[in-house]
Design a protein around this motif. Structure first.
Motif, mmCIF file in Angstrom:
data_model
loop_
_atom_site.group_PDB
_atom_site.id
_atom_site.type_symbol
_atom_site.label_atom_id
_atom_site.label_comp_id
_atom_site.label_asym_id
_atom_site.label_seq_id
_atom_site.Cartn_x
_atom_site.Cartn_y
_atom_site.Cartn_z
ATOM 1 N N SER A 165 0.813 -1.151 0.068
ATOM 2 C CA SER A 165 0.044 0.060 0.165
ATOM 3 C C SER A 165 0.924 1.215 0.072
ATOM 4 N N CYS A 168 1.250 3.401 -2.921
ATOM 5 C CA CYS A 168 0.217 4.577 -3.412
ATOM 6 C C CYS A 168 0.568 5.942 -3.057
ATOM 7 N N SER A 175 -2.508 4.446 1.637
ATOM 8 C CA SER A 175 -1.497 3.583 2.630
ATOM 9 C C SER A 175 -1.900 3.680 4.107
ATOM 10 N N SER A 179 -3.876 0.513 6.324
ATOM 11 C CA SER A 179 -2.859 0.034 7.393
ATOM 12 C C SER A 179 -3.529 0.114 8.684
#
Length: 208
Positions: A165, A168, A175, A179
Motif C-alpha cells: 500500500s 500509493c 496507505s 494499514s
C-alpha cells in the motif's frame, strides 16, 4: 531484533545486486526492482520469524528439561509477544533513521507542490508497523504452535498488503487508512487468541 536485522541485510544485498546489474536509466525496470525488493524483504522477514519460532521452541524444550517441575518459566505466548515487539521496534528504528537522514537535506519538503505532510505521515506509518509486528508475532506463533497454517498465511498476506500500500504514496490516504484498519483487525484477533474477552476488557477499563 537480531533476526529482523539479518533478514534486512540479506534482502538489501539481493536488491543492491539487482540494481547494480540493471540499467539505472530504465525507470520502469527500476520501479519493478523496487517492488520486487519490498515484496522479497517481506517474505524474508516472515521466513526469519518462522526460524525464530523454531529456535525458541527448542529453547523452551531445553528449559523444560532443566526445570524441576517440568514446566517452562516462560510461555510461547510471552515469547511471541516479545519477538513481535523486537521485530517492530527494530523496523521502526530503521524507518526513523532513514527519515532523519532525508530531513538533513538538501531541499525542502513540498517545494515542488508535493505534500508537506511527508514526515508526519511517515511517523504514523512507522507507528502502525511497530504495532502490527507485535500483533503479527502473536498471530504467527499461535499459528505455528497449533498448526493453523491459515493464520500464518494471513500474517504474510497482511504484511504484503501493508507494504504494497505504500506504493500509493504520495496519496497517503491510500496507505495509512488500510494499514490502520488492518492494525485494528490484527489487534482484536491477537487479543482474542491471547485469551482476552469483552468481559476482561470491561474489567480493565473499569479498573476492577
Amino acid at each position: 531484533a537480531f533476526f529482523w536485522l539479518v533478514s534486512l541485510l540479506l534482502s538489501s544485498l539481493i536488491w543492491f545486486i539487482a540494481v547494480k546489474a540493471s540499467d539505472p536509466q530504465d525507470e520502469p525496470l527500476q520501479k519493478g526492482l523496487l517492488i520486487f525488493g519490498v515484496m522479497f524483504s517481506v517474505l524474508l522477514q516472515e521466513a526469519f520469524r518462522f526460524l525464530y519460532y523454531k529456535l525458541l521452541r527448542k529453547a523452551i524444550e531445553g528449559l523444560v528439561a532443566l526445570s524441576e517441575d517440568g514446566c517452562s518459566p516462560i510461555s510461547i505466548q510471552q515469547m511471541a509477544y516479545v519477538a513481535g515487539v523486537g521485530f517492530g521496534l527494530m523496523s521502526g528504528a530503521f524507518s526513523m533513521i532513514n527519515l532523519l537522514a532525508d530531513s538533513l537535506g538538501p531541499g525542502t519538503v513540498g517545494i515542488h507542490g508535493d505534500s508537506q505532510l511527508y514526515f508526519l505521515t511517515s511517523a504514523f506509518m512507522t507507528m502502525v508497523l511497530i504495532f502490527l509486528h507485535t500483533f503479527w508475532g502473536i498471530l504467527f506463533f499461535h499459528g505455528c504452535e497449533h498448526r493453523r497454517w491459515w493464520e500464518i498465511a494471513a500474517v504474510v498476506i497482511m504484511h504484503l498488503a501493508v507494504s504494497g500500500s505504500t506504493f500509493c504514496n504520495p496519496l497517503y490516504v491510500g496507505s495509512l487508512v488500510p494499514s490502520y484498519l488492518m492494525m485494528a483487525t490484527a489487534a482484536v484477533w491477537a487479543y482474542i487468541l491471547s485469551g482476552g474477552s469483552a468481559q476482561n476488557l470491561r474489567r480493565f477499563l473499569l479498573c476492577k
